[in-house]
Every structure is written in structure tokens, then in C-alpha cells.
Motif scaffolding. Structure first.
Motif, short mmCIF file in Angstrom:
data_model
loop_
_atom_site.label_atom_id
_atom_site.label_comp_id
_atom_site.label_asym_id
_atom_site.label_seq_id
_atom_site.Cartn_x
_atom_site.Cartn_y
_atom_site.Cartn_z
N HIS A 55 0.86 -1.18 0.00
CA HIS A 55 0.00 0.00 0.00
C HIS A 55 0.90 1.23 0.00
CE1 HIS A 55 -3.48 2.46 2.01
NE2 HIS A 55 -3.22 2.84 0.77
N LEU A 71 4.08 -5.45 -10.22
CA LEU A 71 3.30 -4.96 -9.09
C LEU A 71 1.99 -5.73 -9.05
CD1 LEU A 71 5.35 -2.60 -9.78
CD2 LEU A 71 3.70 -1.07 -8.74
N HIS A 72 1.76 -6.45 -7.98
CA HIS A 72 0.57 -7.29 -7.86
C HIS A 72 -0.13 -6.96 -6.55
CE1 HIS A 72 -2.09 -10.73 -8.28
NE2 HIS A 72 -1.71 -11.17 -7.09
N GLU A 73 -1.42 -6.72 -6.62
CA GLU A 73 -2.23 -6.35 -5.45
C GLU A 73 -1.57 -5.18 -4.71
OE1 GLU A 73 -2.89 -9.89 -3.16
OE2 GLU A 73 -4.40 -10.67 -4.55
N VAL A 74 -1.25 -4.16 -5.48
CA VAL A 74 -0.65 -2.95 -4.93
C VAL A 74 -1.69 -1.83 -4.98
CG1 VAL A 74 1.12 -1.19 -5.23
CG2 VAL A 74 1.69 -3.60 -5.54
N ARG A 75 -1.94 -1.25 -3.84
CA ARG A 75 -2.86 -0.11 -3.78
C ARG A 75 -2.06 1.18 -3.66
NH1 ARG A 75 -8.40 0.68 -0.31
NH2 ARG A 75 -8.76 2.84 -0.90
N TRP A 91 1.37 -4.67 -14.03
CA TRP A 91 0.66 -4.19 -12.84
C TRP A 91 -0.70 -4.87 -12.84
CZ3 TRP A 91 1.56 1.43 -10.92
CH2 TRP A 91 1.09 1.56 -9.59
N SER A 92 -0.98 -5.67 -11.82
CA SER A 92 -2.20 -6.50 -11.85
C SER A 92 -2.94 -6.47 -10.52
CB SER A 92 -1.84 -7.95 -12.21
OG SER A 92 -0.94 -8.49 -11.26
N ASP A 93 -4.27 -6.71 -10.62
CA ASP A 93 -5.14 -6.88 -9.45
C ASP A 93 -4.93 -5.79 -8.41
OD1 ASP A 93 -6.47 -9.44 -10.16
OD2 ASP A 93 -4.42 -10.19 -10.11
N SER A 94 -5.03 -4.55 -8.84
CA SER A 94 -4.69 -3.42 -7.97
C SER A 94 -5.71 -2.30 -8.11
CB SER A 94 -3.29 -2.90 -8.32
OG SER A 94 -2.31 -3.91 -8.16
N LYS A 95 -5.56 -1.29 -7.25
CA LYS A 95 -6.42 -0.11 -7.31
C LYS A 95 -5.58 1.15 -7.15
CE LYS A 95 -10.49 2.17 -5.38
NZ LYS A 95 -11.62 2.09 -4.42
N VAL A 114 -6.94 -3.73 -13.15
CA VAL A 114 -6.58 -2.59 -12.31
C VAL A 114 -7.74 -1.59 -12.35
CG1 VAL A 114 -4.98 -0.67 -11.98
CG2 VAL A 114 -4.12 -2.90 -12.74
#
Length: 228
Positions: A55, A71-75, A91-95, A114
Motif C-alpha cells: 500500500h 506490481l501485484h495487489e498494490v494499492r 501491474w495487476s489486481d490493484s487499485k 486494475v
């Protein structure tokens, strides 16, 4: 908070100059429990950047160059990226929320699953990149970016604004683009124009879309035939 507006779309920018906010220099984006806050990460030349479950909150990432980034599951909340070379980024599965990218190279990158809210891309190079299942859950602006031969696949870019972008041979494969504002861009070489249902354009751009469709259909013009 400051904002950037392009026609009907207004993006809220990161608030990094607020009174009482002090950004500390860090040498890594790996913080305790995956959280890095109130930071400045700059002037790094990396072989690899690998973040998962992190985060990033209230920070600047400047002049960072990496040969490979994952970058994976990075907010990211209230973060500025500037003058970075993140080519070949995944960059995957992130917000991302209240995030800006300015003067960044993101060529050949993959953004997958994303979500974007209040995100500004300005003067960035997305050539040959793939945007796969990108979702605009809030206002998003692409301003003066190049997306040459980029693939935009199964994205929801409803109400996103593209302004003065280079979209040569960019290809759209499915997705939702209702009220996606494409005014001020040359659409004549787009591919997959049938996916662009209910987008927002100027009347003068109808001819550009017709040219793109004719090229995609590989039509032959009768006046070019020798009928004798």
C-alpha cells in the motif's frame, strides 16, 4: 484539493503539499506490513522492482528506471509518478486512487485487472502496451499520451477522457466505452472501432472513424479498378 479538468472530466490530484505533511526519503518501496506512507522515492536505477500486497500512500516516485517491474495487489493512494521509465511493467489486481503519471515511459506494459479512480496520465508513452480489463471506477484522463499499437482489451473506460493523444494503430477488443470522450484525437487508424459504441466524438471525426472501418474491412474502391 487541486484538480485537472479536460472538458467534462475532472480528476482530483494527489494532495502532497498540505500543511503538516512531510515526505521522508526512502530507499525502498517495501515498508513494514507492506505499507509505505508519506515518502519520496527518487533517482533509482533498478534491475527489478517487485511489489506484492503493498500500500503506497502519500508519496512521490521520481526518476525511477527499472528493467523489469511487477506490481501485484498494490494499492496506491495520493501518489505522483514523474519522469520514470517503467517499460515492461506488469501491474495487476490493484487499485489506484488520486494518482498521477507524468512524463513516464510505460512502453510494452501490461495493466491487468486494475481499477482507476481520479487518475491522470500526462505526456506518457504507452506504445505497444496492453490494457486488459482496466476499470475506470472514477474520473480518468489520458492527456498528450502516445498509445501507438496499444491493445485495449475488455476494459471499462466509460466517461474517460483522451485529449490530444497519439492513437495510431491502437486496437480495441470488446469492453465498455459509453461517454468515453475521444474528441481532439485522430481516430483514422484505430482498429476494432466496432467496440467503441456510445463514445463521445465531434461530428468532424465521423469521417475518421469511417476511414478506420474501411481499412479494417479491407474494402476495395471501385474507382481504383480497371473494368476494361
Amino acid at each position: 484539493m487541486e484538480s485537472r479538468k479536460v472538458r467534462r472530466v475532472s480528476v482530483t490530484l494527489p494532495a502532497l503539499d498540505e500543511p503538516g505533511l512531510y515526505l521522508s526519503n526512502v530507499t525502498s518501496l517495501e515498508g513494514g506490513r507492506g505499507r509505505v506512507a508519506e515518502f519520496q522515492y527518487a533517482d533509482q536505477d533498478l534491475r527489478e522492482l517487485d511489489l506484492a500486497g503493498a500500500h503506497l500512500l502519500d508519496g512521490r516516485i521520481q526518476r525511477v528506471r527499472t528493467q523489469r517491474a511487477r506490481l501485484h495487489e498494490v494499492r496506491a493512494d495520493s501518489v505522483q509518478f514523474s519522469d520514470c521509465d517503467l517499460s515492461s511493467l506488469t501491474w495487476s489486481d490493484s487499485k489506484l486512487s488520486r494518482v498521477t503519471f507524468s512524463n513516464c515511459k510505460i512502453m510494452g506494459a501490461l495493466f491487468e485487472d486494475v481499477a482507476l479512480e481520479n487518475v491522470l496520465f500526462e505526456n506518457c508513452k504507452f506504445d505497444y502496451a496492453t490494457l486488459d480489463r482496466l476499470r475506470a471506477t472514477g474520473p480518468v484522463i489520458f492527456s498528450k499520451c502516445t498509445l501507438r499499437e496499444a491493445t485495449i482489451k475488455a476494459c471499462d473506460l466509460s466517461a474517460v477522457a483522451f485529449d490530444a493523444c497519439d492513437l495510431r494503430l491502437a486496437e480495441f477488443e470488446g469492453g465498455k466505452y459509453r461517454d468515453c470522450d475521444l474528441r481532439g484525437n485522430d481516430l483514422s487508424t484505430l482498429r476494432g472501432v466496432a467496440a467503441l459504441k456510445k463514445v463521445l466524438i465531434d461530428r468532424a471525426q465521423v469521417a475518421q472513424l469511417a476511414e478506420a472501418l474501411a481499412s479494417e474491412l479491407e474494402v476495395t474502391y471501385g474507382e481504383d479498378l480497371d473494368d476494361d
